[in-house]
Design an enzyme around this catalytic site. Structure first.
Site, PDB file in Angstrom:
ATOM      1  N   GLU A 103      97.378  11.440  79.020  1.00  0.00           N
ATOM      2  CA  GLU A 103      97.023  10.178  79.295  1.00  0.00           C
ATOM      3  C   GLU A 103      96.006   9.156  78.800  1.00  0.00           C
ATOM      4  O   GLU A 103      95.825   7.805  79.186  1.00  0.00           O
ATOM      5  CB  GLU A 103      96.887  10.127  80.671  1.00  0.00           C
ATOM      6  CG  GLU A 103      97.876  10.305  81.976  1.00  0.00           C
ATOM      7  CD  GLU A 103      98.570  11.823  81.807  1.00  0.00           C
ATOM      8  OE1 GLU A 103      99.418  12.179  81.998  1.00  0.00           O
ATOM      9  OE2 GLU A 103      97.460  12.667  81.602  1.00  0.00           O
ATOM     10  N   GLU A 109     100.672  29.756  76.513  1.00  0.00           N
ATOM     11  CA  GLU A 109     101.816  30.586  75.995  1.00  0.00           C
ATOM     12  C   GLU A 109     103.138  29.947  75.548  1.00  0.00           C
ATOM     13  O   GLU A 109     104.055  30.474  74.841  1.00  0.00           O
ATOM     14  CB  GLU A 109     102.164  31.826  77.027  1.00  0.00           C
ATOM     15  CG  GLU A 109     100.975  32.570  77.344  1.00  0.00           C
ATOM     16  CD  GLU A 109     101.267  33.544  78.428  1.00  0.00           C
ATOM     17  OE1 GLU A 109     102.383  33.356  79.032  1.00  0.00           O
ATOM     18  OE2 GLU A 109     100.647  34.304  78.781  1.00  0.00           O
ATOM     19  N   HIS A 137     103.853  23.739  74.742  1.00  0.00           N
ATOM     20  CA  HIS A 137     103.332  22.490  75.327  1.00  0.00           C
ATOM     21  C   HIS A 137     102.204  22.051  74.698  1.00  0.00           C
ATOM     22  O   HIS A 137     102.120  20.785  74.541  1.00  0.00           O
ATOM     23  CB  HIS A 137     103.002  22.931  77.010  1.00  0.00           C
ATOM     24  CG  HIS A 137     102.373  21.782  77.667  1.00  0.00           C
ATOM     25  ND1 HIS A 137     101.078  21.643  77.902  1.00  0.00           N
ATOM     26  CD2 HIS A 137     102.890  20.736  78.330  1.00  0.00           C
ATOM     27  CE1 HIS A 137     100.907  20.543  78.506  1.00  0.00           C
ATOM     28  NE2 HIS A 137     101.936  20.082  78.903  1.00  0.00           N
ATOM     29  N   PHE A 190      89.517   9.782  68.102  1.00  0.00           N
ATOM     30  CA  PHE A 190      90.079  10.847  68.484  1.00  0.00           C
ATOM     31  C   PHE A 190      89.020  12.224  68.734  1.00  0.00           C
ATOM     32  O   PHE A 190      88.379  12.620  67.949  1.00  0.00           O
ATOM     33  CB  PHE A 190      91.061  11.663  67.568  1.00  0.00           C
ATOM     34  CG  PHE A 190      91.632  12.824  67.933  1.00  0.00           C
ATOM     35  CD1 PHE A 190      92.906  12.655  68.723  1.00  0.00           C
ATOM     36  CD2 PHE A 190      91.487  14.091  67.415  1.00  0.00           C
ATOM     37  CE1 PHE A 190      93.549  13.926  68.963  1.00  0.00           C
ATOM     38  CE2 PHE A 190      92.098  15.126  67.902  1.00  0.00           C
ATOM     39  CZ  PHE A 190      93.342  15.193  68.704  1.00  0.00           C
TER      40      PHE A 190
END
Length: 166
Positions: free
Chosen positions: A67, A94, A97, A122
């Protein structure tokens, strides 16, 4: 590893301009709060130490690193901001994602800078584990929040100098 014992937040060879003329937004993820709060503290204190006025630093919390892009876009759209600093922490798990989130956030922040013509920084840690994140959030490798703030000041100053009209 070359950075194993090195504090990466060493600005001894860089001149950081005065931050007092500029307005900053710091958009920070709530997820991994122990880490992101340390990044926020580092960024906020660095801006103030370089002259940014408290009223010229807007802090916006968003749920997670994904977000950050949306929160930063809202800040740049609704406020007079010279640079936005995006702070988050994504720790490898794991599943894939991690890859999707990191890629989306990096690309999103880049697109924000292009869309608004303003620095979008960033300051997202993308680490293998909690220890690496702690090392970069005030630990032995410095504070990525400070680095992001230094970058924001430098880029706001660069934009100001390039926009100077004779």
């Amino acid at each position: 590893m070359a950075t194993q014992l090195k504090n990466l937040s060493d600005f001894s060879n860089v001149t950081i301009p005065d931050a007092s003329p500029y307005r900053f937004a710091i958009v920070v993820a709530q997820w991994n709060a122990e880490i992101t709060n340390a990044l926020l503290t580092g960024a906020y204190n660095f801006l103030q130490n370089k002259g940014a006025l408290e009223e010229n630093i807007l802090v916006i919390e968003v749920p997670g690193s994904f977000e950050l892009t949306s929160g930063a876009d809202m800040a740049l759209t609704s406020q007079k901001i010279d640079a936005v600093i995006c702070l988050g922490c994504v720790i490898q798990g794991e599943t894939r994602h991690f890859d999707f989130i990191c890629n989306a956030v990096a690309n999103g922040i880049t697109q924000l800078a292009i869309k608004h013509g303003k620095p979008a920084i960033f300051g997202v840690l993308t680490t293998d584990n909690q220890e690496q994140a702690q090392d970069r959030a005030g630990g032995k490798h410095g504070n990525k929040g400070e680095e992001a703030a230094a970058t924001a000041i430098q880029m706001a100053d660069l934009k100001n100098r390039l926009n100077f009209k004779h």
